[in-house]
Design a protein around this motif. Structure first.
Motif, PDB file in Angstrom:
ATOM      1  N   LEU A 167      43.778  -1.761  79.190  1.00 25.90           N
ATOM      2  CA  LEU A 167      43.613  -3.208  79.127  1.00 25.90           C
ATOM      3  C   LEU A 167      44.486  -3.866  78.062  1.00 25.90           C
ATOM      4  N   SER A 168      44.941  -3.078  77.088  1.00 24.93           N
ATOM      5  CA  SER A 168      45.785  -3.623  76.011  1.00 24.93           C
ATOM      6  C   SER A 168      46.980  -2.699  75.791  1.00 24.93           C
ATOM      7  N   PRO A 169      47.871  -2.593  76.764  1.00 25.29           N
ATOM      8  CA  PRO A 169      48.966  -1.619  76.669  1.00 25.29           C
ATOM      9  C   PRO A 169      49.913  -1.863  75.504  1.00 25.29           C
ATOM     10  N   GLU A 170      49.958  -3.118  75.021  1.00 20.78           N
ATOM     11  CA  GLU A 170      50.868  -3.438  73.926  1.00 20.78           C
ATOM     12  C   GLU A 170      50.290  -3.067  72.563  1.00 20.78           C
ATOM     13  N   LYS A 171      49.014  -2.732  72.507  1.00 25.55           N
ATOM     14  CA  LYS A 171      48.366  -2.412  71.236  1.00 25.55           C
ATOM     15  C   LYS A 171      48.414  -0.910  70.953  1.00 25.55           C
ATOM     16  N   THR A 172      48.320  -0.569  69.691  1.00 25.02           N
ATOM     17  CA  THR A 172      48.165   0.828  69.300  1.00 25.02           C
ATOM     18  C   THR A 172      46.685   1.179  69.383  1.00 25.02           C
ATOM     19  N   VAL A 173      46.353   2.187  70.176  1.00 25.01           N
ATOM     20  CA  VAL A 173      44.968   2.629  70.309  1.00 25.01           C
ATOM     21  C   VAL A 173      44.844   4.013  69.678  1.00 25.01           C
ATOM     22  N   LEU A 174      43.975   4.107  68.690  1.00 20.92           N
ATOM     23  CA  LEU A 174      43.764   5.352  67.973  1.00 20.92           C
ATOM     24  C   LEU A 174      42.449   5.995  68.393  1.00 20.92           C
ATOM     25  N   MET A 175      42.480   7.296  68.573  1.00 20.05           N
ATOM     26  CA  MET A 175      41.285   8.064  68.928  1.00 20.05           C
ATOM     27  C   MET A 175      41.092   9.119  67.846  1.00 20.05           C
ATOM     28  N   PRO A 176      40.179   8.907  66.903  1.00 22.31           N
ATOM     29  CA  PRO A 176      40.064   9.817  65.752  1.00 22.31           C
ATOM     30  C   PRO A 176      39.862  11.284  66.116  1.00 22.31           C
ATOM     31  N   ALA A 177      39.229  11.553  67.259  1.00 20.77           N
ATOM     32  CA  ALA A 177      39.025  12.943  67.695  1.00 20.77           C
ATOM     33  C   ALA A 177      39.383  13.021  69.179  1.00 20.77           C
ATOM     34  N   MET A 178      40.545  13.543  69.484  1.00 18.65           N
ATOM     35  CA  MET A 178      41.011  13.567  70.872  1.00 18.65           C
ATOM     36  C   MET A 178      40.165  14.481  71.752  1.00 18.65           C
ATOM     37  N   ASP A 179      39.400  15.379  71.130  1.00 21.04           N
ATOM     38  CA  ASP A 179      38.555  16.284  71.914  1.00 21.04           C
ATOM     39  C   ASP A 179      37.163  15.706  72.168  1.00 21.04           C
TER      40      ASP A 179
END
Length: 337
Positions: free
Chosen positions: A105-117
């Motif tokens: 929904l926000s492709p221009e934003k940086t999306v961080l996922m603290p734990a990818m698992d």
């Protein structure tokens, strides 16, 4: 290389975080706060520097939900807010499919996922290839896919749903049949709320499927009927049959805050009871504690590290993201109408 952060519980940190602790002291023991406070202070400072927001699901631990999160709620609310935020950075304190949805929904934003698992048993229960086979088997039948799925699965679907809007979205679809995937129990519950024929997939949430109707009966006996039982529709049918109210996490919250029942049994991930207890002190929460192991992978420490390093970042193949975005946006349009 930047100097390491000072994460000691200094008098300055204690004073700066006291108003935050005053909000959560009913659910976070005082002895734990010196360990949380330096992380909370550092995260809130870094958020401002990065123009970042933290989106936290209702199942996050109180030390995240009440102290560093900017937007909290169920998957539907987080999906909407991810699309609306003007922040440059989104930190998703939830599970991986939620971070993918934010990026879609926000492709221009940086999306961080603290734990990818931090995954999801429901998301793992179905693949894009499975959806393509379902479309072959049921030609012309709309496919309504739970947001608890990968971007690739959403891309093969007609529309997304959440537990909060499933009935409304499914009723908006053409025809008398609908595929409601991948949660079997949600689909069975939706079938009781609509005149459409609902075709299910045998996916389950590893937290909600562990509850049983017999457990609920035992609680009613223990408290001599003086208890209100609220269940999530991802629970098995025998559980929902014993509940006084069935609804999404957002509707559970609305029920508790609006009705203020004396004693409540929330049949969902047990961190939600902790989070509601902090803001509803007059309600006694009985806690049958089924924790989501994936939600627990998000911590204050890895949120801080993620903001420091701006990693790990979530990326979605643009070809998949475009099609998945259509399914999510169709869902959001139903809500607007």
């Amino acid at each position: 290389m930047s100097a390491p952060l000072d994460l000691s519980y200094s008098p300055e940190v204690a004073e700066a975080t006291k108003p935050i602790y005053d909000r959560v002291k009913g659910v976070i023991p005082e002895v734990e706060w010196p360990f949380h406070a330096p992380l909370v202070a550092a995260i809130n400072r870094l958020k401002k520097e990065r123009n970042a927001v933290i989106l936290a699901h209702n199942y996050q631990a109180p030390e995240i939900f009440h102290t560093v999160a900017d937007i909290v709620g169920d998957s539907l609310l987080l999906a909407r807010k991810a699309a609306e935020t003007d922040a440059d950075v989104i930190v998703l304190a939830g599970v991986h499919f939620m971070a993918e949805t934010a990026k879609i929904l926000s492709p221009e934003k940086t999306v961080l996922m603290p734990a990818m698992d931090a995954g999801c048993s429901l998301a793992d229960s179905i693949t894009a290839a499975d959806v393509r086979l379902l479309r072959e088997r049921y030609p012309g039948v709309p496919i309504a896919t739970y947001v608890n799925t990968s971007a690739a699965v959403k891309a093969e679907s007609d529309v997304c749903i959440t537990s909060g809007n499933a009935v409304e979205v499914i009723n908006s679809l053409p025809g008398d049949e609908v595929l409601c995937i991948p949660d079997e129990y949600l689909a069975k519950w939706v079938a009781t709320q609509t005149t459409k024929k609902v075709i299910a997939w045998k996916g389950h949430c590893e937290v909600h499927e562990r509850f049983t109707g017999e457990q609920l009966k035992a609680y009613r006996t223990q408290f001599k009927g003086d208890i209100t039982i609220i269940a999530h529709p991802e629970c098995p049918p025998d559980v929902l049959a014993e509940a006084d109210f069935v609804g999404s996490t957002a509707k559970m919250q609305d029920y508790v805050e609006g009705q203020q029942p004396k004693r409540v049994l929330l049949i969902t991930e047990c961190s939600m009871a902790d989070n509601l207890a902090a803001t509803n002190p007059a309600v006694e929460f009985v806690r049958p504690c089924n924790l989501c192991p994936h939600m627990r992978r998000i911590t204050l420490s890895n949120i801080l590290e993620s903001l420091q390093t701006m990693q790990p970042q979530v990326h979605v193949d643009p070809a998949i993201a475009g099609r998945a975005r259509q399914a999510v946006e169709r869902m959001l349009e139903v809500g607007k109408k």
